[in-house]
Write an enzyme that holds these catalytic residues in place. Structure first.
Site, PDB file in Angstrom:
ATOM      1  CG  ASP A  19      -2.011   1.003   1.189  1.00 35.72           C
ATOM      2  OD1 ASP A  19      -1.933   1.903   0.339  1.00 35.72           O
ATOM      3  OD2 ASP A  19      -2.941   0.905   2.011  1.00 35.72           O
ATOM      4  CG  ASP A  49      -2.993   3.745  -3.229  1.00 36.92           C
ATOM      5  OD1 ASP A  49      -4.055   3.134  -3.420  1.00 36.92           O
ATOM      6  OD2 ASP A  49      -2.727   4.346  -2.177  1.00 36.92           O
ATOM      7  CD  GLU A  50      -5.206  -0.408  -0.905  1.00 38.45           C
ATOM      8  OE1 GLU A  50      -5.563  -1.524  -0.506  1.00 38.45           O
ATOM      9  OE2 GLU A  50      -5.895   0.620  -0.813  1.00 38.45           O
TER      10      GLU A  50
END
Length: 413
Positions: A6, A101-102
């Site tokens: 993350d 973003d993960e």
DNA sequence: TCTGGGGTCCTAGGACCC
DNA sequence: TCTGGGGTCCTAGGACCC
């Protein structure tokens, strides 16, 4: 084992790497929208003051007066995201793109000892940092739920490993609202039942939660026990809907502006559907009024479409079924009932299809705003007020969209 | 100058069919 | 001498995620 990666304060950190002036300072990244109103992401310097993404900018500034507000740059984030996932894929092919973003990685380490997992986590962090100068947090466990909670708890720039044998202890003191899948409403309900921490779920039988909350209750029971998916999804799933929404610069009940915005939203939805060769047969129009009450209208059709005009026609006929008593703040158009293939449509208009193809080709070559339905312009030129000619023109367009003209009249206009 | 925009999934009631 | 039970599809709303 599952590794959850993350990125830390992703949008804000990207802005800080591109612009050294922003480094070490509280930064709000706002959405790229007509009304700069909410914080899409903020830097850790701002988080220190209690600012969170999703807050209104006003609220954020009250907590952190000196913050610098930066307009978001989606292309930068998408590009950076792709570079990050390319790095992740050098560790294993089993990578799930969970969000911009993960990501989740599935690994089969020969040796699951703590030091080995820690070393692996560190090398992922280093590789990402080398490629992007960004930091991330990593959670490692035997399922996605716990891995995700772990990465959240060790933010920023941390690594946390929770082995299978440690899960029970780990969940024991974890507040229920920290669990992905338990939102504010469910957390409140659980608190009312005397459950503040996941460990307290142990005294509640599964059947009780199932009875009280149905499928959700069952899920919550498993989540609080630290259970979750153990496989990553390498293939991104087929989309179920395409939609766009827009918060108007000013709340309005002007039907010309409303139709103009529906026209643009329909155009955006149609373009994306054609780009990806999808068709749909359900149109939904969503409205949010100035007092924040919301409603939606939806209709299913017996044929499939992806052209702007069809979407717009159906969207406007839906809006005409709503009696608009209050000023409108937000409008949304989405198409669902998605199919990949074209079902032969009896009313197919081949001339129009060629026109759309040409329009799409031009927009692809010269940029998305090169050719578009002129009705879209109304909202943009409505400030300052339109001329009489414009007003006349758009009143005709309005009649077209509401089906008040016959075919011949429509053509003439 | 309160509260964005992109999604998915679930529920509940009603229409309709056998 | 009132109207079962199974199913699907549709609409509207809401919870939740990033």
């Amino acid at each position: 084992m599952i590794i959850h990666v993350d990125m830390d304060a992703f949008f804000a950190s990207v802005e800080q790497t591109f612009n050294p002036f922003l480094r070490g300072k509280p930064v709000f990244v706002s959405g790229n929208t007509a009304r700069d109103s909410v914080i899409a992401a903020c830097s850790y310097e701002a988080k220190k003051y209690g600012v969170k993404s999703g807050m209104s900018i006003v609220e954020g500034l009250n907590m952190c007066p000196g913050a610098i507000i930066v307009r978001g740059n989606p292309e930068k984030y998408i590009d950076t995201s792709q570079r990050i996932f390319n790095v992740l894929k050098t560790f294993t092919e089993k990578v799930e793109l969970y969000s911009i973003d993960e990501g989740f990685l599935e690994i089969n380490p020969e040796n699951m000892r703590h030091e080995n997992l820690m070393r692996l986590g560190l090398s992922i962090k280093n590789a990402i940092n080398k490629e992007t100068s960004l930091t991330c947090s990593i959670g490692i466990s035997c399922n996605k739920t716990v891995a995700k909670i772990a990465s959240d708890l060790c933010k920023p720039d941390g690594i946390m490993i929770v082995n299978e044998s440690e899960i029970r202890e780990f969940m024991k003191t974890l507040p229920v609202e920290k669990v992905p899948g338990i939102g504010p409403k469910m957390a409140e309900q659980l608190n009312l039942m005397g459950i503040e921490f996941c460990g307290q779920i142990e005294k509640i039988p599964l059947s009780l939660l199932k009875k009280k909350f149905g499928v959700r209750g069952e899920q919550v029971w498993y989540l609080c026990h630290g259970m979750g998916e153990t496989k990553v999804r390498i293939q991104s799933p087929e989309p179920k809907s395409f939609g766009h929404s827009y918060t108007l610069r000013n709340d309005t009940d002007d039907i010309n502006i409303i139709l103009s915005v529906l026209c643009r939203l329909s155009h955006q939805v149609g373009m994306r559907m054609r780009q990806e060769s999808y068709y749909g047969n359900v149109v939904t129009v969503a409205v949010r009024y100035s007092d924040f009450t919301a409603c939606s209208k939806r209709k299913t059709y017996p044929f499939w479409f992806n052209d702007d005009q069809t979407i717009f026609r159906y969207a406007s006929s839906l809006i005409f079924t709503e009696s608009i008593m209050k000023k409108i703040r937000l409008l949304g158009v989405s198409v669902s009932g998605i199919h990949k293939r074209y079902q032969m449509n009896l009313f197919r208009d081949e001339k129009r299809e060629r026109m759309l193809k040409a329009m799409d080709a031009i927009n692809e070559k010269y940029g998305n705003d090169t050719v578009f339905p002129c009705m879209m312009l109304y909202e943009q030129i409505a400030y300052p007020p339109v001329t009489k000619t414009h007003a006349f023109m758009f009143s005709d367009l309005k009649k077209i969209s509401s089906g008040q003209f016959t075919g011949a009249q429509e053509k003439q206009v």
